[in-house]
Design a protein around this motif. Structure first.
Motif, short mmCIF file in Angstrom:
data_model
loop_
_atom_site.label_atom_id
_atom_site.label_comp_id
_atom_site.label_asym_id
_atom_site.label_seq_id
_atom_site.Cartn_x
_atom_site.Cartn_y
_atom_site.Cartn_z
N THR A 73 0.74 -1.10 0.12
CA THR A 73 -0.08 -0.06 0.01
C THR A 73 0.89 1.25 0.03
N LEU A 128 -6.03 1.91 2.87
CA LEU A 128 -6.86 1.40 1.65
C LEU A 128 -7.75 2.34 1.80
N ASN A 132 -5.91 5.58 -0.21
CA ASN A 132 -5.69 5.06 -1.51
C ASN A 132 -5.70 3.70 -1.72
N SER A 133 -6.61 3.31 -2.61
CA SER A 133 -7.08 2.02 -2.89
C SER A 133 -6.26 1.23 -3.87
N SER A 134 -5.47 1.80 -4.16
CA SER A 134 -4.23 1.33 -5.43
C SER A 134 -3.43 0.28 -4.54
N ARG A 188 -1.83 -6.24 -9.77
CA ARG A 188 -2.08 -4.60 -9.53
C ARG A 188 -3.65 -4.42 -9.46
N GLY A 189 -4.03 -3.70 -8.60
CA GLY A 189 -5.57 -3.37 -8.41
C GLY A 189 -6.01 -2.47 -7.62
N ARG A 190 -7.45 -2.62 -7.33
CA ARG A 190 -7.77 -1.69 -6.31
C ARG A 190 -8.53 -2.49 -5.32
N ARG A 249 -11.08 -2.84 -2.04
CA ARG A 249 -12.14 -2.14 -1.33
C ARG A 249 -12.73 -2.81 -0.12
N ILE A 254 -9.59 -7.46 -3.42
CA ILE A 254 -8.82 -6.67 -4.53
C ILE A 254 -9.32 -7.15 -5.98
N GLU A 255 -9.70 -6.01 -6.77
CA GLU A 255 -9.98 -6.25 -7.93
C GLU A 255 -9.07 -6.02 -8.82
N THR A 297 -6.37 -4.95 -11.88
CA THR A 297 -6.44 -4.19 -13.09
C THR A 297 -5.45 -4.84 -13.98
#
Length: 145
Positions: free
Chosen positions: A30, A63, A66-68, A87-89, A91, A121-122, A124
């Motif tokens: 993070t 998180l 910054n959710s990245s 790598r992702g977001r 929530r 974590i979704e 990307t």
């Protein structure tokens, strides 16, 4: 696996997810401002996402700001290994339906603590490599090819 011209093979997205699903511990990265943190977490793959549990604290606060995130998992044996970087977001799950579905996953805290917050974590992007270990090639032979 994809064709390889040497001891390193690039993994397909499918292979990356298959490798991730074989492990239970990874490292979550993070960042907030100039501060970058990395922490080990236990997780489970759920479709094409990663789910972990946490408690209120610095990880969850980061998180929120910054959710990245970056998430890394690897496995190494005597003769080979692999590494996958996602790598992702991230929530925190909030709806009753999301939380109820997450509670059905095979995900329990490793240490005897209460961790009531589920985080998804979704991805990307997901990349990975597999490695075959061996002796270092002759330096002169490599430069003379």
């Amino acid at each position: 696996m994809n064709p390889s011209s040497g001891p390193i093979t690039v993994l397909s997205d499918t292979e990356c997810w298959e490798h991730l699903a074989t492990q239970r511990v990874g490292r979550l990265v993070t960042s907030v401002g100039d501060v970058v943190d990395i922490v080990p977490i236990n997780f489970v793959v759920d479709g094409d996402t990663v789910v972990f549990r946490t408690a209120p604290g610095s990880k969850l606060s980061e998180l929120t700001v910054n959710s990245s995130v970056v998430f890394e998992v690897d496995s190494f044996g005597e003769t080979s290994g692999w590494s996958v970087v996602l790598r992702g977001r991230a929530r925190a799950l909030e709806t009753e339906a999301e939380i109820a579905a997450a509670e059905l996953l095979p995900l329990k805290p490793f240490v005897p603590t209460v961790k009531r917050v589920f985080v998804r974590i979704e991805a990307t992007a997901v990349t990975g490599r597999s490695f075959v270990f061996g002796s270092e090639p002759d330096h002169d032979a490599v430069h003379n090819e």
